[in-house]
Design a protein around this motif. Structure first.
Motif, PDB file in Angstrom:
ATOM      1  N   GLY A 230     -10.892  29.675  -1.574  1.00  0.00           N
ATOM      2  CA  GLY A 230     -11.281  28.264  -1.613  1.00  0.00           C
ATOM      3  C   GLY A 230     -10.421  27.434  -0.691  1.00  0.00           C
ATOM      4  N   ALA A 231      -9.608  26.563  -1.298  1.00  0.00           N
ATOM      5  CA  ALA A 231      -8.740  25.704  -0.494  1.00  0.00           C
ATOM      6  C   ALA A 231      -7.479  25.368  -1.271  1.00  0.00           C
ATOM      7  N   GLU A 232      -6.381  25.321  -0.553  1.00  0.00           N
ATOM      8  CA  GLU A 232      -5.129  24.812  -1.095  1.00  0.00           C
ATOM      9  C   GLU A 232      -4.977  23.396  -0.557  1.00  0.00           C
ATOM     10  N   MET A 233      -4.773  22.458  -1.461  1.00  0.00           N
ATOM     11  CA  MET A 233      -4.645  21.062  -1.049  1.00  0.00           C
ATOM     12  C   MET A 233      -3.306  20.521  -1.528  1.00  0.00           C
ATOM     13  N   ALA A 234      -2.788  19.568  -0.772  1.00  0.00           N
ATOM     14  CA  ALA A 234      -1.542  18.905  -1.150  1.00  0.00           C
ATOM     15  C   ALA A 234      -1.675  17.412  -0.876  1.00  0.00           C
ATOM     16  N   LEU A 235      -1.171  16.621  -1.798  1.00  0.00           N
ATOM     17  CA  LEU A 235      -1.172  15.166  -1.664  1.00  0.00           C
ATOM     18  C   LEU A 235       0.252  14.683  -1.859  1.00  0.00           C
ATOM     19  N   GLN A 236       0.794  14.033  -0.839  1.00  0.00           N
ATOM     20  CA  GLN A 236       2.120  13.424  -0.949  1.00  0.00           C
ATOM     21  C   GLN A 236       1.926  11.920  -1.015  1.00  0.00           C
ATOM     22  N   VAL A 237       2.601  11.286  -1.966  1.00  0.00           N
ATOM     23  CA  VAL A 237       2.485   9.845  -2.174  1.00  0.00           C
ATOM     24  C   VAL A 237       3.866   9.213  -2.144  1.00  0.00           C
ATOM     25  N   LYS A 238       3.979   8.144  -1.362  1.00  0.00           N
ATOM     26  CA  LYS A 238       5.199   7.336  -1.327  1.00  0.00           C
ATOM     27  C   LYS A 238       4.787   5.921  -1.714  1.00  0.00           C
ATOM     28  N   ALA A 239       5.321   5.460  -2.853  1.00  0.00           N
ATOM     29  CA  ALA A 239       4.898   4.150  -3.363  1.00  0.00           C
ATOM     30  C   ALA A 239       6.095   3.374  -3.876  1.00  0.00           C
ATOM     31  N   GLN A 240       5.999   2.063  -3.775  1.00  0.00           N
ATOM     32  CA  GLN A 240       7.001   1.135  -4.290  1.00  0.00           C
ATOM     33  C   GLN A 240       6.377   0.401  -5.473  1.00  0.00           C
ATOM     34  N   VAL A 241       7.001   0.528  -6.643  1.00  0.00           N
ATOM     35  CA  VAL A 241       6.467  -0.062  -7.871  1.00  0.00           C
ATOM     36  C   VAL A 241       7.321  -1.252  -8.271  1.00  0.00           C
TER      37      VAL A 241
ATOM     38  N   PRO B  83       0.820  -1.221   0.000  1.00  0.00           N
ATOM     39  CA  PRO B  83       0.000   0.000   0.000  1.00  0.00           C
ATOM     40  C   PRO B  83       0.855   1.273   0.000  1.00  0.00           C
ATOM     41  N   ALA B  84       0.446   2.238  -0.802  1.00  0.00           N
ATOM     42  CA  ALA B  84       1.153   3.511  -0.896  1.00  0.00           C
ATOM     43  C   ALA B  84       0.855   4.347   0.342  1.00  0.00           C
ATOM     44  N   GLU B  85       1.893   4.939   0.906  1.00  0.00           N
ATOM     45  CA  GLU B  85       1.724   5.809   2.069  1.00  0.00           C
ATOM     46  C   GLU B  85       1.403   7.212   1.562  1.00  0.00           C
ATOM     47  N   CYS B  86       0.327   7.797   2.106  1.00  0.00           N
ATOM     48  CA  CYS B  86      -0.148   9.075   1.591  1.00  0.00           C
ATOM     49  C   CYS B  86      -0.408  10.064   2.723  1.00  0.00           C
ATOM     50  N   PHE B  87      -0.131  11.322   2.435  1.00  0.00           N
ATOM     51  CA  PHE B  87      -0.413  12.420   3.338  1.00  0.00           C
ATOM     52  C   PHE B  87      -1.237  13.436   2.563  1.00  0.00           C
ATOM     53  N   PHE B  88      -2.367  13.831   3.117  1.00  0.00           N
ATOM     54  CA  PHE B  88      -3.249  14.785   2.452  1.00  0.00           C
ATOM     55  C   PHE B  88      -3.528  15.939   3.395  1.00  0.00           C
ATOM     56  N   THR B  89      -3.408  17.156   2.868  1.00  0.00           N
ATOM     57  CA  THR B  89      -3.745  18.341   3.650  1.00  0.00           C
ATOM     58  C   THR B  89      -4.628  19.255   2.809  1.00  0.00           C
ATOM     59  N   ALA B  90      -5.543  19.916   3.482  1.00  0.00           N
ATOM     60  CA  ALA B  90      -6.395  20.926   2.857  1.00  0.00           C
ATOM     61  C   ALA B  90      -6.418  22.128   3.793  1.00  0.00           C
ATOM     62  N   THR B  91      -6.101  23.283   3.247  1.00  0.00           N
ATOM     63  CA  THR B  91      -6.044  24.511   4.030  1.00  0.00           C
ATOM     64  C   THR B  91      -7.025  25.510   3.435  1.00  0.00           C
ATOM     65  N   PRO B  92      -7.947  26.012   4.256  1.00  0.00           N
ATOM     66  CA  PRO B  92      -8.901  26.993   3.720  1.00  0.00           C
ATOM     67  C   PRO B  92      -8.201  28.316   3.399  1.00  0.00           C
ATOM     68  N   THR B  93      -8.607  28.927   2.292  1.00  0.00           N
ATOM     69  CA  THR B  93      -8.116  30.244   1.900  1.00  0.00           C
ATOM     70  C   THR B  93      -9.328  31.130   1.639  1.00  0.00           C
ATOM     71  N   GLN B  94      -9.080  32.391   1.334  1.00  0.00           N
ATOM     72  CA  GLN B  94     -10.199  33.298   1.042  1.00  0.00           C
ATOM     73  C   GLN B  94     -10.919  32.893  -0.234  1.00  0.00           C
TER      74      GLN B  94
END
Length: 166
Positions: A50-61, A37-48
């Motif tokens: 809308g929202a700034e979002m970030a997705l970090q993915v660590k995966a072994q293929v 399973p891929a390790e993931c970090f997701f963040t969403a920050t409210p702004t005036q």
């Protein structure tokens, strides 16, 4: 895993952060697989706006080298950033995987980003010489055919190319 993006855009005052594992072992990646399973970090920050979002993915293929068929294991660690406004959710061309209620499918987002990140052709090394067309052994391991290959007769259908190069 679902993230209620519509509700977040309407009423969020504080950032949202989550850490999860996306099991993509059964996903279709055409030529490779993500066995762990891929390790993931997701963040969403409210702004005036809308929202700034970030997705970090660590995966072994895991897969096979497209040239020599040797097993290949490669690690990927990347981050994608998104800026979303409430009006974007009603746009028919909105590219994030949302359902009709405005919930973002984070597992599907991870899958889509991996498809864009991983090259279509996996190689064990950028300069992989591939397989010997005569004996079928890996050229990198060496074979006795490599010297004979230069002396081997060429396909008659390709003779016109030799004439053009002369």
């Amino acid at each position: 895993m679902q993230f209620d993006l519509r509700n977040f855009l309407r009423s969020a005052k504080t950032p949202y952060t989550t850490h999860f594992f996306a099991d993509l072992a059964q996903a279709d990646f055409d030529g490779y697989r993500v066995a762990v399973p891929a390790e993931c970090f997701f963040t969403a920050t409210p702004t005036q706006e809308g929202a700034e979002m970030a997705l970090q993915v660590k995966a072994q293929v895991e897969g096979e080298c497209a040239r020599c068929l040797a097993p290949v294991q490669q690690a990927y660690d990347f981050t994608r950033e998104y800026l979303v406004r409430l009006r974007d959710l009603d746009d028919p061309d909105f590219e994030l995987p949302l359902d009709e209620k405005g919930c973002l499918d984070l597992r599907e987002l991870v899958y889509q980003e991996l498809i864009f990140e991983i090259p279509r052709v996996l190689l064990c090394s950028p300069d992989c010489p591939g397989l010997c067309p005569i004996c079928g052994k890996r050229k990198a391991d060496g074979c006795s055919c490599q010297t004979a290959e230069a002396a081997a007769p060429t396909d008659a259908r390709l003779s016109i190319l030799k004439q053009l190069l002369s």
